[in-house]
Scaffold this motif. Sequence first.
Motif, PDB file in Angstrom:
ATOM      1  N   ALA A   1      36.200  50.256 -30.080  1.00  0.00           N
ATOM      2  CA  ALA A   1      35.267  49.501 -31.245  1.00  0.00           C
ATOM      3  C   ALA A   1      34.202  50.685 -31.334  1.00  0.00           C
ATOM      4  O   ALA A   1      33.825  50.888 -32.377  1.00  0.00           O
ATOM      5  N   LEU A   2      33.644  51.176 -30.161  1.00  0.00           N
ATOM      6  CA  LEU A   2      32.533  52.052 -30.297  1.00  0.00           C
ATOM      7  C   LEU A   2      33.020  53.530 -30.473  1.00  0.00           C
ATOM      8  O   LEU A   2      32.284  54.312 -31.439  1.00  0.00           O
ATOM      9  N   PHE A   3      34.146  54.007 -30.062  1.00  0.00           N
ATOM     10  CA  PHE A   3      34.368  55.427 -30.063  1.00  0.00           C
ATOM     11  C   PHE A   3      35.934  55.761 -31.015  1.00  0.00           C
ATOM     12  O   PHE A   3      35.897  56.804 -31.364  1.00  0.00           O
ATOM     13  N   GLY A   4      36.637  54.624 -31.048  1.00  0.00           N
ATOM     14  CA  GLY A   4      37.977  54.793 -31.775  1.00  0.00           C
ATOM     15  C   GLY A   4      38.968  55.236 -30.769  1.00  0.00           C
ATOM     16  O   GLY A   4      38.492  55.310 -29.609  1.00  0.00           O
ATOM     17  N   ALA A   5      40.226  54.920 -31.066  1.00  0.00           N
ATOM     18  CA  ALA A   5      41.405  55.225 -30.023  1.00  0.00           C
ATOM     19  C   ALA A   5      41.319  56.537 -29.266  1.00  0.00           C
ATOM     20  O   ALA A   5      41.799  56.621 -28.325  1.00  0.00           O
ATOM     21  N   ASP A   6      40.954  57.512 -30.224  1.00  0.00           N
ATOM     22  CA  ASP A   6      40.604  59.047 -29.557  1.00  0.00           C
ATOM     23  C   ASP A   6      39.905  59.117 -28.309  1.00  0.00           C
ATOM     24  O   ASP A   6      39.946  60.165 -27.590  1.00  0.00           O
ATOM     25  N   MET A   7      38.874  58.217 -28.306  1.00  0.00           N
ATOM     26  CA  MET A   7      37.744  58.172 -27.058  1.00  0.00           C
ATOM     27  C   MET A   7      37.146  59.990 -27.241  1.00  0.00           C
ATOM     28  O   MET A   7      37.347  60.615 -26.089  1.00  0.00           O
ATOM     29  N   PRO A   8      36.687  60.332 -28.353  1.00  0.00           N
ATOM     30  CA  PRO A   8      36.070  61.542 -28.140  1.00  0.00           C
ATOM     31  C   PRO A   8      35.019  61.942 -27.053  1.00  0.00           C
ATOM     32  O   PRO A   8      34.207  61.085 -26.785  1.00  0.00           O
ATOM     33  N   LEU A   9      35.398  62.568 -26.065  1.00  0.00           N
ATOM     34  CA  LEU A   9      34.538  62.977 -24.934  1.00  0.00           C
ATOM     35  C   LEU A   9      32.934  63.328 -25.344  1.00  0.00           C
ATOM     36  O   LEU A   9      32.100  63.060 -24.628  1.00  0.00           O
ATOM     37  N   ASP A  10      33.022  64.072 -26.403  1.00  0.00           N
ATOM     38  CA  ASP A  10      31.529  64.607 -26.868  1.00  0.00           C
ATOM     39  C   ASP A  10      30.595  63.464 -26.984  1.00  0.00           C
ATOM     40  O   ASP A  10      29.183  63.329 -26.828  1.00  0.00           O
ATOM     41  N   ALA A  11      31.284  62.382 -27.943  1.00  0.00           N
ATOM     42  CA  ALA A  11      30.467  61.172 -28.327  1.00  0.00           C
ATOM     43  C   ALA A  11      30.343  60.371 -27.160  1.00  0.00           C
ATOM     44  O   ALA A  11      29.035  59.684 -26.950  1.00  0.00           O
ATOM     45  N   ILE A  12      31.251  60.262 -26.052  1.00  0.00           N
ATOM     46  CA  ILE A  12      30.710  59.443 -24.775  1.00  0.00           C
ATOM     47  C   ILE A  12      29.798  60.111 -23.979  1.00  0.00           C
ATOM     48  O   ILE A  12      29.005  59.453 -23.430  1.00  0.00           O
ATOM     49  N   ALA A  13      29.805  61.401 -23.810  1.00  0.00           N
ATOM     50  CA  ALA A  13      28.779  61.985 -23.218  1.00  0.00           C
ATOM     51  C   ALA A  13      27.346  61.930 -23.779  1.00  0.00           C
ATOM     52  O   ALA A  13      26.382  61.986 -22.951  1.00  0.00           O
ATOM     53  N   ALA A  14      27.438  61.866 -25.007  1.00  0.00           N
ATOM     54  CA  ALA A  14      26.073  61.536 -25.728  1.00  0.00           C
ATOM     55  C   ALA A  14      25.615  60.073 -25.888  1.00  0.00           C
ATOM     56  O   ALA A  14      24.454  59.936 -26.434  1.00  0.00           O
ATOM     57  N   THR A  15      26.204  59.377 -25.376  1.00  0.00           N
ATOM     58  CA  THR A  15      25.971  57.812 -25.430  1.00  0.00           C
ATOM     59  C   THR A  15      25.030  57.565 -24.198  1.00  0.00           C
ATOM     60  O   THR A  15      25.403  57.767 -23.073  1.00  0.00           O
ATOM     61  N   ASP A  16      24.140  56.705 -24.603  1.00  0.00           N
ATOM     62  CA  ASP A  16      23.140  56.215 -23.300  1.00  0.00           C
ATOM     63  C   ASP A  16      23.944  55.278 -22.681  1.00  0.00           C
ATOM     64  O   ASP A  16      24.655  54.430 -23.185  1.00  0.00           O
ATOM     65  N   ASP A  17      23.378  55.017 -21.129  1.00  0.00           N
ATOM     66  CA  ASP A  17      24.111  54.071 -20.371  1.00  0.00           C
ATOM     67  C   ASP A  17      23.984  52.499 -20.936  1.00  0.00           C
ATOM     68  O   ASP A  17      24.951  51.883 -20.548  1.00  0.00           O
ATOM     69  N   ALA A  18      22.985  52.278 -21.657  1.00  0.00           N
ATOM     70  CA  ALA A  18      22.754  50.828 -21.901  1.00  0.00           C
ATOM     71  C   ALA A  18      23.698  50.528 -22.867  1.00  0.00           C
ATOM     72  O   ALA A  18      24.331  49.427 -23.005  1.00  0.00           O
ATOM     73  N   THR A  19      24.150  51.567 -24.062  1.00  0.00           N
ATOM     74  CA  THR A  19      25.325  51.301 -24.780  1.00  0.00           C
ATOM     75  C   THR A  19      26.669  51.084 -24.263  1.00  0.00           C
ATOM     76  O   THR A  19      27.270  50.316 -24.350  1.00  0.00           O
TER      77      THR A  19
END
Length: 208
Positions: free
Chosen positions: A67-85
């Motif tokens: 729901a947060l990132f989409g089925a592809d799970m883009p790693l650049d988006a994950i890397a840019a997301t803070d721990d709280a999220t």
Amino acid sequence: MGLPAELLRAHLDLLAERDPAIGRTLARVGYPEPRIRARGHQTLLRTIVGQQVSVASANAIWGRLEALFGADMPLDAIAATDDATLRTAGLSRQKAAYARSLADEVLSGRLDLAALPEEDEAAIARLVAVNGIGRWSAEIYLLFAEGRPDIWPAGDLAVQVEVGRMLGLDARPAERATRTLAENWRPYRGAAAIFAWHSYMAGTASAI
């Protein structure tokens, strides 16, 4: 992709001819279904998510991540997301760090999942460079996502139990013994592992 059904069956037929214990068990429980996962970082991330939680909990966390990132799970988006999220999705602080390690290894180019070393031990060593990916997780990835035919996850509890049961041992063999006992099954130990899980589940179901 993992070992396709026809190759899995062919390898098990060869093992059954070589080892009567496998032959007897195959006659009793039949052939397993293939275990196939997608090649890529999504499968490794899913492995991290599933560590030390129930299947239901892992599925719920994975759904929130999608729901947060989409089925592809883009790693650049994950890397840019803070721990709280990430924690709102259900990842612990430790697993969030593992996800960042995976993102860093892939985005930096140090880990190329499309071109892992051909030699199995070298490929395992490359995968365990990611924090949170141990030998078992690396072996499972190489077997299920790449279909490497001689991967043998001897540290898996179910594999140990079923090897002991198939071979008529008095006790479950430890990891080192499980590796030694499977030497005669080279170069088809991947099929033997999938078969061991299948036979273990059949034995568990019959005991209920």
